[in-house]
Write an enzyme that holds these catalytic residues in place. Structure first.
Site, mmCIF file in Angstrom:
data_model
loop_
_atom_site.group_PDB
_atom_site.id
_atom_site.type_symbol
_atom_site.label_atom_id
_atom_site.label_comp_id
_atom_site.label_asym_id
_atom_site.label_seq_id
_atom_site.Cartn_x
_atom_site.Cartn_y
_atom_site.Cartn_z
ATOM 1 N N LYS A 11 0.845 -1.204 0.000
ATOM 2 C CA LYS A 11 0.000 0.000 0.000
ATOM 3 C C LYS A 11 0.873 1.243 0.000
ATOM 4 C CE LYS A 11 0.799 1.320 4.474
ATOM 5 N NZ LYS A 11 1.628 2.466 4.817
ATOM 6 N N ASP A 145 -2.653 -2.003 9.847
ATOM 7 C CA ASP A 145 -2.714 -1.995 8.384
ATOM 8 C C ASP A 145 -3.151 -3.341 7.793
ATOM 9 O OD1 ASP A 145 -1.746 0.578 8.520
ATOM 10 O OD2 ASP A 145 0.287 0.077 7.883
HETATM 11 O O1 C5P Z 1 -0.644 -1.474 14.424
HETATM 12 P P1 C5P Z 1 0.809 -1.699 14.194
HETATM 13 O O2 C5P Z 1 1.370 -2.757 15.103
HETATM 14 O O3 C5P Z 1 1.150 -1.946 12.758
HETATM 15 O O4 C5P Z 1 1.532 -0.351 14.573
HETATM 16 C C1 C5P Z 1 2.926 -0.281 14.703
HETATM 17 C C2 C5P Z 1 3.284 0.938 15.544
HETATM 18 O O5 C5P Z 1 2.964 2.142 14.837
HETATM 19 C C3 C5P Z 1 2.530 1.050 16.844
HETATM 20 O O6 C5P Z 1 3.178 0.330 17.858
HETATM 21 C C4 C5P Z 1 2.561 2.551 17.112
HETATM 22 O O7 C5P Z 1 3.815 2.941 17.637
HETATM 23 C C5 C5P Z 1 2.483 3.131 15.710
HETATM 24 N N1 C5P Z 1 1.096 3.483 15.331
HETATM 25 C C6 C5P Z 1 0.506 4.576 15.923
HETATM 26 N N2 C5P Z 1 -0.777 4.914 15.595
HETATM 27 C C7 C5P Z 1 -1.460 4.196 14.674
HETATM 28 C C8 C5P Z 1 -0.870 3.078 14.046
HETATM 29 C C9 C5P Z 1 0.423 2.745 14.404
HETATM 30 O O8 C5P Z 1 1.116 5.257 16.760
HETATM 31 N N3 C5P Z 1 -2.695 4.550 14.370
#
Ligand code: C5P
Length: 308
Positions: A11, A145
């Site tokens: 993406k 994601d």
């Molecule tokens: O959801 P995911 O594990 O992919 O997110 C990775 C990191 O990205 C999270 O631990 C956070 O630090 C950051 N993040 C965030 N806000 C979001 C998505 C991700 O701060 N909406």
């Protein structure tokens, strides 16, 4: 079936509006996702019954620069397969093979894509028949994601990015991606975004979707789309990787309709008028400092799909 292969797209974020840091460590977002034709393939196979003490879920990774991808239980595809087995209330076995083309830690959701592909592949391999709504729920627990990698197309994500509404688009958009040497850690880039805001004394705005962007997508108007691209994480990615500024500037100089850091970076995305212009642009920017390769792609494309 003894093996199922699933193809899953990368993406690019057409808009990434980052709101305040929440108590759970995430940020509220408006995140316009767009799936592009740069694919990983995940194959889930029944293990050959050789070693009964082997882990129920094995994983191997093939492709360019995959050294950073964990081949342990931390691998997102393994976590997804385990979460699916837990949901089904049984222990299942599978050997996962991930063939990577999506850059690792590149801001193109490659790890999330692999998790989505593992859900689709194992759902099929194990004959679970779970509907996509159930896979979406499991996906959201694995990462913000992951649900979009199941859905594909173009969609707006709210909450931490996991609540999705598909968007209407017309036509095909042509992209060039400049892949950088080395990755950037997503939490680190979000942290830098907070730090820069605090340093500047700027409060995080409430994220809102860009109406100009939605109109450009509906009309298939690449020029307007190029102007409407935005990414609140871009200043943070540039602060952590200053060479990206030169990459973006070179793309603009050579006529890109839009130039933006993809998600948390360090991949840079350039929008071109046509497939032909995308190839020309790729050739013109490929030698810029800090760029390890350029690829062209188009979007939107479907999400994780069982291959032929
Ligand atoms: O959801 P995911 O594990 O992919 O997110 C990775 C990191 O990205 C999270 O631990 C956070 O630090 C950051 N993040 C965030 N806000 C979001 C998505 C991700 O701060 N909406």
């Amino acid at each position: 079936m003894s093996a199922i292969s699933v193809r899953v797209p990368a993406k690019v974020n057409l808009q990434l509006a980052v709101g305040p840091l929440r108590d759970d460590g995430y940020h509220d977002l408006v995140n316009v996702f767009h799936a592009v034709s740069l694919f990983d393939e995940v194959t889930a196979a029944e293990p050959l019954d050789g070693d009964p003490s082997a882990a129920p879920l094995g994983v191997r990774v093939e492709g360019d620069l995959t050294g950073e991808v964990p081949v342990s239980d931390d691998n997102l595809a393994v976590r997804a397969a385990r979460a699916l087995a837990d949901r089904a209330g049984r222990s299942y076995r599978a050997d996962l093979l991930i063939r990577k083309s999506i850059p690792v830690a590149g801001g193109m959701a490659g790890g999330s894509a692999d998790a989505a592909a593992a859900l689709v592949a194992c759902n099929e391999l194990w004959g679970l028949g779970l509907p996509v709504e159930d896979l979406m729920e499991i996906a959201a627990d694995i990462g913000s994601d992951v649900p979009f990698a199941l859905l594909g197309g173009t969609a707006v994500g709210t909450g931490r990015g996991e609540r999705l509404a598909p968007l209407e688009t017309a036509g095909v958009f042509h992209w060039v991606f400049a892949l950088a040497d080395g990755g950037l850690s997503t939490p680190r880039v979000y942290g830098e975004c907070d730090r820069l805001r605090e340093e500047a004394g700027v409060a995080a705005p409430t994220p809102a979707v860009s109406e100009a962007l939605l109109a450009a997508l509906r009309e298939g108007d690449a020029k307007s789309l190029g102007q409407a691209l935005s990414n609140d994480l871009q200043p943070a990615a540039l602060a952590l990787r200053p060479s990206l500024a030169g990459t973006l500037a070179l793309g603009r100089e050579h006529g890109a309709l839009g130039a933006i850091v993809s998600g948390s970076g360090p991949t840079c995305a350039f929008l071109a008028e046509s497939a032909e212009r995308a190839h020309e642009l790729a050739a013109l920017i490929k030698d810029v400092d800090g760029c390890r390769a350029v690829v062209t792609a188009h979007g939107p494309v479907p999400g994780a799909t069982v291959a032929g």
